[in-house]
Design an enzyme around this catalytic site. Structure first.
Site, mmCIF file in Angstrom:
data_model
loop_
_atom_site.group_PDB
_atom_site.id
_atom_site.type_symbol
_atom_site.label_atom_id
_atom_site.label_comp_id
_atom_site.label_asym_id
_atom_site.label_seq_id
_atom_site.Cartn_x
_atom_site.Cartn_y
_atom_site.Cartn_z
ATOM 1 N N ASP A 188 -12.642 -13.180 -13.887
ATOM 2 C CA ASP A 188 -13.694 -12.396 -13.235
ATOM 3 C C ASP A 188 -15.057 -12.925 -13.656
ATOM 4 O OD1 ASP A 188 -11.888 -10.724 -12.060
ATOM 5 O OD2 ASP A 188 -12.462 -8.919 -13.171
ATOM 6 N N ARG A 241 7.540 -5.422 -16.475
ATOM 7 C CA ARG A 241 8.889 -5.001 -16.884
ATOM 8 C C ARG A 241 9.574 -4.272 -15.726
ATOM 9 N NH1 ARG A 241 11.117 -6.971 -21.580
ATOM 10 N NH2 ARG A 241 9.647 -6.972 -23.302
ATOM 11 N N GLY A 299 -10.074 -10.097 -16.492
ATOM 12 C CA GLY A 299 -11.275 -9.479 -15.929
ATOM 13 C C GLY A 299 -12.321 -9.329 -16.987
ATOM 14 N N SER A 300 -12.457 -8.093 -17.470
ATOM 15 C CA SER A 300 -13.482 -7.774 -18.454
ATOM 16 C C SER A 300 -13.250 -8.500 -19.770
ATOM 17 C CB SER A 300 -13.474 -6.266 -18.685
ATOM 18 O OG SER A 300 -13.199 -5.589 -17.482
ATOM 19 N N GLY A 311 -9.922 -3.058 -16.880
ATOM 20 C CA GLY A 311 -11.120 -2.642 -17.600
ATOM 21 C C GLY A 311 -10.852 -1.885 -18.884
ATOM 22 N N GLY A 332 -5.989 -5.531 -18.294
ATOM 23 C CA GLY A 332 -5.898 -5.198 -19.717
ATOM 24 C C GLY A 332 -5.668 -6.380 -20.629
ATOM 25 N N LYS A 342 -13.161 -9.585 -4.042
ATOM 26 C CA LYS A 342 -12.424 -8.346 -3.800
ATOM 27 C C LYS A 342 -12.942 -7.586 -2.592
ATOM 28 C CE LYS A 342 -11.499 -7.409 -8.725
ATOM 29 N NZ LYS A 342 -10.068 -7.668 -8.847
#
Lengths: 194, 298
Positions: free
Chosen positions: B28, B169, B239-240, B157, B218, B85
């Site tokens: 990102d 999973r 991302g973050s 995030g 995450g 996005k």
């Protein structure tokens, strides 16, 4: 006969399945020691800047280039074609620089311009080859030692120079084995001449 | 040379780009400068967006498609593929991104959904789409609509990898169930999963999803990224996790290397040294359901 597949990033799985379907043993090449005992090497499609950097970081660039200079048959698709080339327009990215070619990256444009097409490739026999081009490069210029195997609208898309083979398209995304067979014949020839 | 008929925008070409991204990291970025850092670190692609998920979470409000000017700036800054996005169900945002010649559209639950019932019919576009999923049924519904790539959702995030793990999973478990089932059971499984029957048949034959599957939501450390590869993902979205850490260039590079060499624990150890603090994050277990975004999408 064992064929190495550079497995740092990209369409590794497709080359592996196609070769295994043809009954050929493969090995993933991630480190310099993986080069031992292979009869040929495939450089799959991926992101050329990513693969180029990883080749340098893991000390693979020089050993692979050295093996290529010593006659190891190497087949590059898309990103592999870029890495094999001596000249890359507008880029200083790391490369093997083995083929006397000058390439243009993302030469057809962005993803919207990616295409597939049936194209006759005389070196592969009579039936046209179903080519898939993904944000593909092409060879703009090739030196005298390079045999052009496919040219379309002045763009060189498939070429050979001695023990090196380069395709701008992705035969591994189809089930047509003829390009891989062509490469395996190069490998067989290199083995008998050793 | 006879006339050659070029076909663009086919599913093979869309899926093909996703295949080329395998084993790679998609990062990102919110500015051309960040895009350049990502490219230099070895990212396989960048995701252009206005706010990274952790900021969307912190600031609230409606999250929409990014400013086309910002997206164009990023397209000019790098040569790797650029993704962006669109809101779930927002056909026009997606058309705008296609008009900008973006390489991949993420129809993303991270943005505020524009349609609370339908997703975009992605097969009508020439540009490829990636969509989020938490289980096999959701993944195959998106593929049925034309998605050329799937990413497990995780919880964007947060910097907490637990949901990303839960989702891959679950996908793996669902695939095992299809693979192990007798042909007679497959229609009932399709009904139970809410998945197109033909795609269930494909999963049965392939033993995996019919398109490339990345992890997302995450992932904050090289070890997190390598974990997702060990669990069977084809690559990761971060991302973050990168630009919210205190040494983005170094962390980005470390994550790229951990993904390429995910089986090599010594190497993951080496690249994990001295990265500085990871994004602070928040534990998903302590969040209320209303604050989770993975539930968006139908």
């Amino acid at each position: 006969m064992k064929i190495g597949i550079l497995a740092l990033q990209g369409a590794v799985r497709e080359h592996r399945s196609l070769l295994r379907y043809m009954g050929v043993e493969t090995v993933d090449v991630l480190n310099p020691q993986d080069l031992h005992g292979i009869s040929g090497l495939i450089l799959p499609g991926g992101e050329s800047t990513t693969v180029g950097k990883l080749l340098v970081r893991y000390g693979l660039l020089e050993p692979v280039a050295e093996a290529g200079r010593a006659g190891l048959p190497i087949f590059g698709t898309c990103t592999g074609l870029i890495l094999l080339s001596k000249h890359i327009n507008g880029s200083a990215q790391p490369r093997l620089g083995l083929m006397d070619t000058c390439v243009e990256r993302n030469a057809f444009g962005r993803q919207l311009a990616s295409f597939e097409a049936d194209i006759p490739v005389p070196a592969l026999g009579e039936a046209p080859f179903h080519t898939v081009f993904i944000r593909a490069p092409y060879i703009e210029q090739a030196g005298e030692g390079v045999t052009v195997l496919l040219r379309l609208e002045d763009k060189i898309l498939f070429a050979r120079e001695g023990n090196l083979l380069a395709a701008a398209f992705h035969p591994e995304l189809t089930s047509d084995t003829r390009v891989h067979e062509y490469f395996l014949r190069m490998v067989a020839t290199a083995q008998t001449s050793r | 040379m006879p006339e050659v008929k070029k076909e663009t925008g086919t599913f093979a070409v869309k899926k093909g780009l996703a295949e080329m991204l395998k084993g790679g990291v998609i990062m990102d970025v919110v500015t051309p400068e960040q895009a350049k850092i990502a490219e230099d670190a070895g990212a396989a692609a960048v995701m252009a967006l206005e706010r990274v998920p952790s900021d969307i979470r912190a600031q609230g409000g409606v999250a929409r498609m990014s400013d086309p000017e910002m997206i164009s700036g990023i397209q000019q800054a790098v040569s790797i593929p650029v993704m962006a996005k669109a809101r779930i169900g927002h056909i026009v945002e997606a058309r705008v991104l296609e008009a900008l010649e973006i390489d991949f559209i993420d129809e993303s639950e991270v943005l505020t959904p524009a349609d609370d019932v339908h997703h975009i019919l992605k097969s009508e576009f020439n540009v490829p789409f990636v969509c989020g999923a938490r289980n096999l049924g959701e993944a195959l519904r998106r593929v049925g609509e034309g998605a050329a790539m799937i990413r497990t959702k995780g919880e964007a995030g947060t910097g907490d990898v637990v949901e990303a793990v839960r989702h891959i999973r679950q996908v793996n478990k669902d695939i095992q169930r299809v693979v192990g089932a007798s042909p007679m059971e497959l229609m009932t499984i399709a009904k139970e999963f809410g998945a197109p029957y033909e795609l269930i048949l494909q999963v049965k034959e392939l033993g995996r999803l019919p398109v490339v599957n990345f992890a997302a939501g995450g992932i904050a450390t090289p070890a997190d990224a390598a974990l997702m590869m060990v669990l069977g993902c084809d690559g990761v979205f971060v991302g973050s996790g990168i630009f919210k850490s205190n040494n983005p260039a170094k962390r980005a590079k470390a994550i790229v290397e951990a993904v390429a060499h995910y089986r090599d624990a010594k190497l993951v150890a080496e690249v994990s040294k001295g990265l500085g603090e990871a994004m602070r994050g928040q534990s998903v277990a302590q969040m209320e359901d209303k604050d989770k975004i993975a539930g968006r999408g139908w």
